[in-house]
Structure formats: C-alpha cells, structure tokens
Design an enzyme around this catalytic site. Sequence first.
Site, PDB file in Angstrom:
ATOM      1  CE1 TYR A 101       2.285 145.760  36.105  1.00  0.00           C
ATOM      2  CE2 TYR A 101       0.987 146.650  34.310  1.00  0.00           C
ATOM      3  CZ  TYR A 101       2.214 146.386  34.876  1.00  0.00           C
ATOM      4  OH  TYR A 101       3.367 146.748  34.223  1.00  0.00           O
TER       5      TYR A 101
ATOM      6  CD  GLU B  97      -0.001 156.594  34.254  1.00  0.00           C
ATOM      7  OE1 GLU B  97       1.200 156.292  34.320  1.00  0.00           O
ATOM      8  OE2 GLU B  97      -0.504 157.470  34.962  1.00  0.00           O
TER       9      GLU B  97
ATOM     10  CG  ASN C  35       0.687 144.860  27.727  1.00  0.00           C
ATOM     11  OD1 ASN C  35       0.544 143.655  27.848  1.00  0.00           O
ATOM     12  ND2 ASN C  35       1.854 145.472  27.880  1.00  0.00           N
TER      13      ASN C  35
END
Length: 71
Positions: free
Chosen positions: A41, A29, A34
């Site tokens: 990611y 998570e 962000n």
Amino acid sequence: HRRKGLADAVVGALISEGEKRGALSLTLEVRRSNDGAIALYEKHGFAGCGYRRRFYANGEDALIMWRNRGE
C-alpha cells in the site's frame, strides 16, 4: 500466489478506477502486523494515519491508511 504481482496489479487497478470515477482520496484498514500488505500500500502512495484499536476478532489493531489523489 504470493510474489507474482497479482495484488500489486489489483491495487493499481482499483486506484485507477477510483480516480476515473472522481475519487480524491482512498482509505483502507490493514492488520498492523501485515508488513507485506503495508509495504504494498505504501508503494501505491498510501500512508498510515492512525489505528483502530482491537479492530479484529483476535484483538489486533488495524492500521488506517489514506491515499490522496496524485500521491
């Protein structure tokens, strides 16, 4: 220490270790706001699949991200 590749190396090492241990998928998570972390990611094959509403103490949502082996 931003923009020096440390987070990239850590995420890569964690993925590698997980796969060595037989993990077929990984999840995490991240704060919805962000953008830097989300881009990191995604670079490592994670994709957003949903939200945890008001996950953080300030009421911000978390983006749930998954990575399947080989992606």
